[in-house]
Design a protein around this motif. Structure first.
Motif, PDB file in Angstrom:
ATOM      1  N   HIS A  43       0.744  -1.272   0.004  1.00 22.51           N
ATOM      2  CA  HIS A  43       0.026  -0.042  -0.251  1.00 22.51           C
ATOM      3  C   HIS A  43       0.808   1.424   0.033  1.00 22.51           C
ATOM      4  CE1 HIS A  43      -2.845  -3.017   1.600  1.00 22.51           C
ATOM      5  NE2 HIS A  43      -3.558  -2.374   0.670  1.00 22.51           N
ATOM      6  N   ASP A  87      -3.727   0.740  -3.017  1.00 30.19           N
ATOM      7  CA  ASP A  87      -2.940  -0.319  -3.345  1.00 30.19           C
ATOM      8  C   ASP A  87      -2.264   0.092  -4.885  1.00 30.19           C
ATOM      9  OD1 ASP A  87      -2.409  -2.849  -4.948  1.00 30.19           O
ATOM     10  OD2 ASP A  87      -3.755  -3.903  -3.670  1.00 30.19           O
ATOM     11  N   VAL A 105      -7.937   2.426  -1.558  1.00 27.24           N
ATOM     12  CA  VAL A 105      -8.628   1.788  -0.312  1.00 27.24           C
ATOM     13  C   VAL A 105      -9.400   2.610   0.884  1.00 27.24           C
ATOM     14  CG1 VAL A 105      -7.897   0.114   1.875  1.00 27.24           C
ATOM     15  CG2 VAL A 105      -6.560   0.087  -0.614  1.00 27.24           C
ATOM     16  N   GLN A 106      -8.696   3.522   0.832  1.00 26.19           N
ATOM     17  CA  GLN A 106      -9.318   4.475   1.852  1.00 26.19           C
ATOM     18  C   GLN A 106      -9.077   6.122   1.486  1.00 26.19           C
ATOM     19  OE1 GLN A 106     -11.294   3.226   4.425  1.00 26.19           O
ATOM     20  NE2 GLN A 106     -11.921   5.383   5.005  1.00 26.19           N
TER      21      GLN A 106
END
Length: 402
Positions: free
Chosen positions: A380, A394, A401-402
């Protein structure tokens, strides 16, 4: 331990698992407030400002409130004690409060200052607490002697930033006019040492063993001072080049210095002697990042490019094509195989560390990227944007991812 991080999300703060980007919990901190949070040393709790006047201690990762403490003035800074039993709270009215983290009750009397508290720092042994106020004054409190007043720093020098040495009772302060001041605190008395320069201070870096301190000004000189007494051990004018900063290698056995011109200069951290020079890419050297094994150095250029240098031979291996805009940062994957560049056009560009070939298509984010860092496992990438907060993604798939 780098397990968790806090991300501000409007009027909420999110506890996020840094390994997988999983959102563990969200809690309210109040709209219009900049997030002010501090993890405990054990990382099982977090202290956060809620609104202006309250501090909540929450468990990590469930976010449950353990204790809430309300104050009579706005909270400006927080710091945990070394054993997590006390929380130091700085207030906008100049008051320093100490709270028991289990009960929330005050510990000892408030320590008052003449201006709002802006920064706190604790010595490595946990016995000295440095307080910086909005009037650019510093007070140092001996926590082992509760009845004693603040330890004075001679001369009332204005200060913009303060920092304790990692493993000693020694304090470095940076003054606005370009002076680094070095203060030593034995058990019985205060001894101060000042380092004054005719140009503004720019950067400082401790050696790997914390026995020496490398200092650069906006001139062309790197100065190596002994930490214990501030004595000048050596200096290097770095081939007459205007110096921007100094970076310590991962193993602590090499300084990399960059500045005007395309060259990166490698210095011995013991005597500041030049041990290598390497020509980078386009434009002045803004930052240097060492690979995890210190065999490579990635160089960020103000001329919108990134290059990689073989440290042992000081030979440039490759330079990336010019980026569309300013490139403020780069980073190696934990295995040292890939370099990512951050660009203020929002682009993340990935290169093979040895030959500079593109590893994948650029990932374009909606806002300019200022800093980048890979997760410990390398899967990540965390990108800090100049607007819009941080993005965890990713990097191999390009999925956010966030």
């Amino acid at each position: 331990g780098n397990r968790w991080f806090i991300a501000q999300n409007g009027g909420k703060a999110d506890i996020v698992d840094s390994q997988g980007g999983r959102l563990a919990e969200s809690f309210e901190i109040g709209l219009g407030n900049e997030a002010l949070v501090e993890f405990s040393r054990s990382e099982d709790r977090v202290a956060c400002r809620v609104g202006d006047l309250a501090v909540e201690i929450r468990r990590v990762p469930d976010g449950d409130v353990v204790r809430r403490v309300t104050f009579d003035a706005a909270v400006t800074c927080l710091m945990w004690d070394r054993d997590d039993r006390r929380l130091f709270v700085g207030l906008d009215n100049g008051s320093l409060r100490v709270c028991d983290t289990e009960t929330g009750h005050p510990v000892g009397k408030a320590r008052d200052h003449r201006a709002a508290i802006r920064q706190l720092d604790l010595s490595h042994d946990g016995e000295l607490l440095g307080v910086l106020t909005s009037s650019q004054q510093v007070a140092v409190w001996d926590l082992a002697a509760p009845g004693r007043g603040a330890i004075p720093l001679a001369g009332h020098v204005p200060v913009m930033r303060l920092k304790f040495s990692p493993n000693a009772r020694r304090l470095v302060t940076v003054a606005p006019e370009g002076a680094f001041h070095y203060w030593r605190f034995p058990k019985a008395a205060t001894v101060q040492h000042q380092l004054r320069f005719d140009r503004p201070g720019h950067a400082l870096e401790f050696s790997g063993d914390n026995q020496r301190l490398a200092i650069t000004t906006t001139g062309d000189e790197v100065m190596l001072h002994r930490v214990i007494d501030g004595a000048l051990l050596a200096s290097n004018r770095v081939a007459g080049r205007h110096v921007f900063g100094v970076e310590l290698s991962q193993q602590g056995d090499l300084f990399a210095v960059g500045g005007k011109g395309k060259k990166v200069v490698f210095l011995n951290p013991t005597n500041a002697a030049t041990v290598g020079k390497a020509v980078g890419g386009y434009g002045w050297v803004d930052r240097v990042r060492f690979s995890p094994d210190d065999t490579l150095a990635a160089v960020v250029h103000l001329g919108r490019s990134v290059s990689v240098i073989d440290v042992a031979t000081s030979r440039k291996l490759w330079s990336a094509p010019r980026h569309p805009s300013y490139t403020p940062d780069c980073a190696f994957t934990p295995d040292g195989m890939v370099v990512v560049s951050a660009c203020v056009d929002g682009g993340l560009r990935f290169f093979h560390a040895r030959d500079g070939k593109s590893v994948r298509k650029p990932i374009m984010l909606p806002h300019g990227v200022e800093e980048v860092e890979f997760s410990p496992g390398g899967g990540h990438l965390l990108a800090a944007q100049n607007e819009g907060g941080a993005v965890l993604l990713d990097w191999k798939s390009g999925e956010i991812v966030q």
